[in-house]
Design an enzyme around this catalytic site. Structure first.
Site, PDB file in Angstrom:
ATOM      1  CB  CYS A  94      -1.726   3.336   2.161  1.00 14.98           C
ATOM      2  SG  CYS A  94      -0.021   3.792   2.599  1.00 14.98           S
ATOM      3  CB  SER A  95      -3.073  -0.663   3.969  1.00  9.27           C
ATOM      4  OG  SER A  95      -2.145  -0.877   2.686  1.00  9.27           O
ATOM      5  CB  CYS A  96       2.306   1.297   6.287  1.00 12.62           C
ATOM      6  SG  CYS A  96       2.630   2.169   4.840  1.00 12.62           S
TER       7      CYS A  96
ATOM      8  CB  CYS B 127      -1.244   3.117   7.614  1.00 15.22           C
ATOM      9  SG  CYS B 127      -0.322   3.948   6.179  1.00 15.22           S
TER      10      CYS B 127
HETATM   11 CO   LIG Z   1       0.750   3.179   4.313  1.00 17.51          CO
END
Ligand SMILES: [Co+2]
Length: 181
Positions: free
Chosen positions: A85-87, A82
């Protein structure tokens, strides 16, 4: 806040997070992968509509989150990141590992995916193409790793033990029989 107030023991909290990161979460995904390896009809459903297929196990995402499963072959290796971000596909992998959220991984996965794989100790033949999938809040990816050779006739349960978290992100391969656990 709970830590500051002394309601929560930091060590216990770390243990819970680690358990979700490495044990409970990825175990769901491993069961899905093992089923796909042994049941061609399920695999077809999984690749056609990941969200719907994992719901057969009772694994569900939050509303509006779709799961797409991408299959590794000898010719194509899939890697998930991602960049924003951190999906991450929580329903099948649990909490993302710290490195998944790090800026170096997010940047390098796109610019030099083969280099990232090398950092993780994965070296693919030059003929294998690498495809990078950038996750979003709406669309998350799960890699269906290749089934290791030498596992013919294995039960789903035993096969699931070969499926590591990293294999389902694309930074690893499924464990082969005889590999250290
Ligand atoms: Co994300």
């Amino acid at each position: 806040m709970l830590l500051e107030k002394g309601y929560v023991d930091p060590a216990a909290l770390d243990l819970i997070v680690e358990t979700y990161e490495t044990k409970i979460g990825p175990r769901n995904g491993a069961r899905v992968v093992a089923r796909a390896w042994t049941d061609p009809a399920f695999k077809a459903r999984l690749l056609a509509d990941g969200t719907k297929a994992v719901a057969e196990f009772g694994f569900g995402g939050r509303q509006g989150e779709h799961l797409q499963v991408v299959e590794n072959t000898h010719d194509l290796h899939n890697l998930v990141v991602c960049t924003l971000c951190s999906c991450y596909p929580w329903s099948v992998l649990g909490l993302p590992p710290v490195w998944y959220k790090s800026a170096p991984y997010r940047a390098k996965a796109v610019m030099d995916p083969r280099g990232v794989l090398g950092d993780f100790g994965v070296f693919l033949p030059p003929s294998t193409r690498i495809r990078v999938w950038d996750s979003t809040a709406e669309l998350r990816y799960l890699v269906l790793p290749m089934r290791p050779e030498g596992t013919e006739g294995w039960s789903e349960e035993r096969l699931a033990d070969c499926v590591t978290r990293d294999a389902m992100i694309g930074t690893g391969l499924a464990r082969r029989p005889g590999d250290a656990a």
